[in-house]
Design a protein around this motif. Structure first.
Motif, PDB file in Angstrom:
ATOM      1  N   ARG A 158      26.143 -26.583 -32.831  1.00 57.63           N
ATOM      2  CA  ARG A 158      25.184 -26.375 -31.694  1.00 57.63           C
ATOM      3  C   ARG A 158      25.070 -27.692 -31.173  1.00 57.63           C
ATOM      4  NH1 ARG A 158      20.908 -23.264 -35.362  1.00 57.63           N
ATOM      5  NH2 ARG A 158      21.876 -21.176 -35.473  1.00 57.63           N
ATOM      6  N   ARG A 159      25.371 -28.834 -32.013  1.00 61.62           N
ATOM      7  CA  ARG A 159      25.308 -30.230 -31.384  1.00 61.62           C
ATOM      8  C   ARG A 159      26.515 -30.512 -30.626  1.00 61.62           C
ATOM      9  NH1 ARG A 159      21.821 -32.713 -36.587  1.00 61.62           N
ATOM     10  NH2 ARG A 159      20.063 -32.044 -35.843  1.00 61.62           N
ATOM     11  N   GLY A 160      27.510 -29.818 -30.588  1.00 63.89           N
ATOM     12  CA  GLY A 160      28.889 -29.909 -29.846  1.00 63.89           C
ATOM     13  C   GLY A 160      29.847 -30.286 -30.762  1.00 63.89           C
ATOM     14  N   GLU A 196      18.839 -21.254 -50.899  1.00 63.53           N
ATOM     15  CA  GLU A 196      19.273 -22.537 -51.526  1.00 63.53           C
ATOM     16  C   GLU A 196      19.642 -23.077 -49.932  1.00 63.53           C
ATOM     17  OE1 GLU A 196      22.842 -21.415 -53.590  1.00 63.53           O
ATOM     18  OE2 GLU A 196      21.927 -21.360 -55.438  1.00 63.53           O
ATOM     19  N   PHE A 197      19.932 -24.423 -50.057  1.00 62.22           N
ATOM     20  CA  PHE A 197      20.316 -25.141 -48.855  1.00 62.22           C
ATOM     21  C   PHE A 197      21.808 -25.046 -48.932  1.00 62.22           C
ATOM     22  CE2 PHE A 197      16.620 -28.036 -49.918  1.00 62.22           C
ATOM     23  CZ  PHE A 197      15.813 -27.766 -48.795  1.00 62.22           C
ATOM     24  N   GLN A 198      22.382 -24.574 -47.635  1.00 58.42           N
ATOM     25  CA  GLN A 198      23.786 -24.256 -47.540  1.00 58.42           C
ATOM     26  C   GLN A 198      24.425 -25.103 -46.542  1.00 58.42           C
ATOM     27  OE1 GLN A 198      25.080 -21.850 -49.467  1.00 58.42           O
ATOM     28  NE2 GLN A 198      23.521 -20.820 -49.748  1.00 58.42           N
ATOM     29  N   ILE A 199      25.713 -25.666 -46.992  1.00 61.46           N
ATOM     30  CA  ILE A 199      26.424 -26.646 -46.357  1.00 61.46           C
ATOM     31  C   ILE A 199      26.872 -25.774 -45.145  1.00 61.46           C
ATOM     32  CG2 ILE A 199      28.759 -26.158 -47.354  1.00 61.46           C
ATOM     33  CD1 ILE A 199      29.147 -29.248 -46.944  1.00 61.46           C
ATOM     34  N   THR A 200      27.052 -24.463 -45.209  1.00 61.42           N
ATOM     35  CA  THR A 200      27.651 -23.693 -44.152  1.00 61.42           C
ATOM     36  C   THR A 200      26.537 -23.547 -42.856  1.00 61.42           C
ATOM     37  OG1 THR A 200      28.400 -22.015 -45.639  1.00 61.42           O
ATOM     38  CG2 THR A 200      28.420 -21.347 -43.407  1.00 61.42           C
ATOM     39  N   ASP A 201      25.122 -23.921 -43.127  1.00 63.13           N
ATOM     40  CA  ASP A 201      24.080 -23.806 -42.197  1.00 63.13           C
ATOM     41  C   ASP A 201      24.203 -25.117 -41.536  1.00 63.13           C
ATOM     42  OD1 ASP A 201      23.085 -21.402 -42.611  1.00 63.13           O
ATOM     43  OD2 ASP A 201      21.763 -22.081 -44.069  1.00 63.13           O
ATOM     44  N   ALA A 202      24.525 -26.313 -42.396  1.00 65.49           N
ATOM     45  CA  ALA A 202      24.705 -27.611 -41.824  1.00 65.49           C
ATOM     46  C   ALA A 202      26.016 -27.677 -40.680  1.00 65.49           C
ATOM     47  CB  ALA A 202      24.911 -28.707 -42.712  1.00 65.49           C
ATOM     48  N   PHE A 203      27.044 -26.939 -41.136  1.00 63.96           N
ATOM     49  CA  PHE A 203      28.181 -26.795 -40.237  1.00 63.96           C
ATOM     50  C   PHE A 203      27.689 -26.073 -38.861  1.00 63.96           C
ATOM     51  CE2 PHE A 203      31.517 -26.558 -43.894  1.00 63.96           C
ATOM     52  CZ  PHE A 203      31.198 -27.917 -44.148  1.00 63.96           C
ATOM     53  N   GLN A 204      27.085 -24.885 -38.933  1.00 66.67           N
ATOM     54  CA  GLN A 204      26.376 -24.212 -37.946  1.00 66.67           C
ATOM     55  C   GLN A 204      25.418 -25.038 -36.779  1.00 66.67           C
ATOM     56  OE1 GLN A 204      27.639 -21.441 -36.693  1.00 66.67           O
ATOM     57  NE2 GLN A 204      25.960 -21.280 -35.185  1.00 66.67           N
ATOM     58  N   LEU A 261      27.615 -34.873 -40.211  1.00 64.37           N
ATOM     59  CA  LEU A 261      27.492 -33.888 -41.262  1.00 64.37           C
ATOM     60  C   LEU A 261      26.234 -34.383 -42.056  1.00 64.37           C
ATOM     61  CD1 LEU A 261      28.098 -31.389 -43.394  1.00 64.37           C
ATOM     62  CD2 LEU A 261      29.653 -33.051 -44.425  1.00 64.37           C
ATOM     63  N   PHE A 262      26.017 -35.626 -42.341  1.00 64.36           N
ATOM     64  CA  PHE A 262      24.935 -35.933 -43.285  1.00 64.36           C
ATOM     65  C   PHE A 262      23.512 -35.929 -42.466  1.00 64.36           C
ATOM     66  CE2 PHE A 262      28.195 -38.422 -45.290  1.00 64.36           C
ATOM     67  CZ  PHE A 262      28.292 -37.768 -46.508  1.00 64.36           C
ATOM     68  N   GLU A 263      23.914 -36.016 -41.230  1.00 65.03           N
ATOM     69  CA  GLU A 263      22.666 -35.972 -40.315  1.00 65.03           C
ATOM     70  C   GLU A 263      22.153 -34.493 -40.333  1.00 65.03           C
ATOM     71  OE1 GLU A 263      21.414 -36.315 -35.721  1.00 65.03           O
ATOM     72  OE2 GLU A 263      23.126 -37.367 -36.205  1.00 65.03           O
ATOM     73  N   SER A 264      22.877 -33.448 -40.207  1.00 68.71           N
ATOM     74  CA  SER A 264      22.422 -32.244 -40.338  1.00 68.71           C
ATOM     75  C   SER A 264      22.009 -31.550 -41.543  1.00 68.71           C
ATOM     76  CB  SER A 264      23.797 -31.282 -39.832  1.00 68.71           C
ATOM     77  OG  SER A 264      24.187 -31.697 -38.558  1.00 68.71           O
ATOM     78  N   LEU A 265      22.677 -32.250 -42.534  1.00 67.65           N
ATOM     79  CA  LEU A 265      21.967 -31.742 -44.079  1.00 67.65           C
ATOM     80  C   LEU A 265      20.790 -32.160 -44.046  1.00 67.65           C
ATOM     81  CD1 LEU A 265      25.451 -32.729 -46.052  1.00 67.65           C
ATOM     82  CD2 LEU A 265      24.277 -30.399 -45.832  1.00 67.65           C
ATOM     83  N   ARG A 266      20.420 -33.618 -43.653  1.00 68.51           N
ATOM     84  CA  ARG A 266      19.139 -34.195 -43.653  1.00 68.51           C
ATOM     85  C   ARG A 266      18.010 -33.420 -42.845  1.00 68.51           C
ATOM     86  NH1 ARG A 266      21.876 -39.283 -43.884  1.00 68.51           N
ATOM     87  NH2 ARG A 266      21.828 -39.450 -41.606  1.00 68.51           N
ATOM     88  N   ASP A 267      18.636 -32.971 -41.553  1.00 69.17           N
ATOM     89  CA  ASP A 267      17.744 -31.994 -41.026  1.00 69.17           C
ATOM     90  C   ASP A 267      17.227 -30.762 -41.700  1.00 69.17           C
ATOM     91  OD1 ASP A 267      17.445 -33.936 -39.006  1.00 69.17           O
ATOM     92  OD2 ASP A 267      18.810 -32.773 -37.647  1.00 69.17           O
ATOM     93  N   LEU A 268      18.141 -30.087 -42.286  1.00 68.79           N
ATOM     94  CA  LEU A 268      17.873 -28.943 -43.220  1.00 68.79           C
ATOM     95  C   LEU A 268      17.131 -28.930 -44.095  1.00 68.79           C
ATOM     96  CD1 LEU A 268      21.623 -27.356 -43.442  1.00 68.79           C
ATOM     97  CD2 LEU A 268      19.533 -26.567 -41.702  1.00 68.79           C
TER      98      LEU A 268
END
Length: 203
Positions: free
Chosen positions: A76-78, A64-72, A47-54
């Protein structure tokens, strides 16, 4: 949780018992299953890796930065998400839903005590340091610390800390911290540190 208006929430699609897609506040929802904001991760590093990427890519949804986009992105990363449906979930995103939640909570755990020349109609919540005189309060009223209410009729409302109401008649209202209301509005949503003084017209 199934909701009537999924456009106000992050929503999910489900396939074969797992979440197949996350979408934040979709204009044309394909699902009415809202994300309730309760998540458990066995490996939160993903999760933290995906948030950093966003954040690194500046990817925002609706500004806004959305945690929903991090989940999506995790999907994609499995990463696999197993949904659990909740029985009760009380949204506070609009004035009306906040009042609905207040009613529910008070019906579970309100308090009542006596005040000078006043009537309290349960369920209500009034802290020990609030001051109420010559008023009728309730049902379904929550009052914040240090609030002062005089010569008023208040029902189905939330009154913030250190707010002052004098000769007010309110139903279905939200009054912020340190707000001051004088005279007789019927329904209000007033933010913190506001002051309203309604002049009476006498015939």
């Amino acid at each position: 949780k199934k909701v009537d208006d999924p456009r106000r929430f992050g929503v999910v699609n489900i396939r074969q018992g797992f979440i197949s897609r996350f979408v934040e506040k979709p204009a044309e929802p394909k699902s009415n299953l809202a994300i309730v904001g309760l998540n458990y991760f066995r490996n939160p590093a993903t999760l933290f890796e995906s948030l950093r990427d966003l954040i690194r890519k500046g990817r925002r949804t609706k500004g806004e930065f959305q945690i929903t986009d991090a989940f999506q992105l995790m999907l994609r990363r499995g990463f696999r998400f197993k949904p659990l449906e909740v029985d009760g979930w009380y949204d506070c995103g609009t004035p009306q839903s906040l009042l609905d939640t207040n009613r529910f909570l008070l019906s579970k755990d309100g308090n009542t005590r006596e005040f000078n020349n006043s009537i309290l109609i349960p369920p209500v919540f009034v802290p020990d340091n609030a001051e109420i005189n010559n008023s009728i309060i309730g049902p379904y009223v929550s009052i914040g610390d240090g609030a002062v209410i005089q010569h008023s009729l208040i029902s189905d409302s939330i009154i913030g800390s250190n707010a002052r109401l004098v000769r007010a008649s309110l139903v279905g209202s939200l009054i912020g911290d340190n707000a001051e209301i004088v005279e007789r509005p019927r329904r209000l949503s007033v933010g913190d540190n506001s002051s309203l003084d309604f002049e009476m017209v006498r015939l």
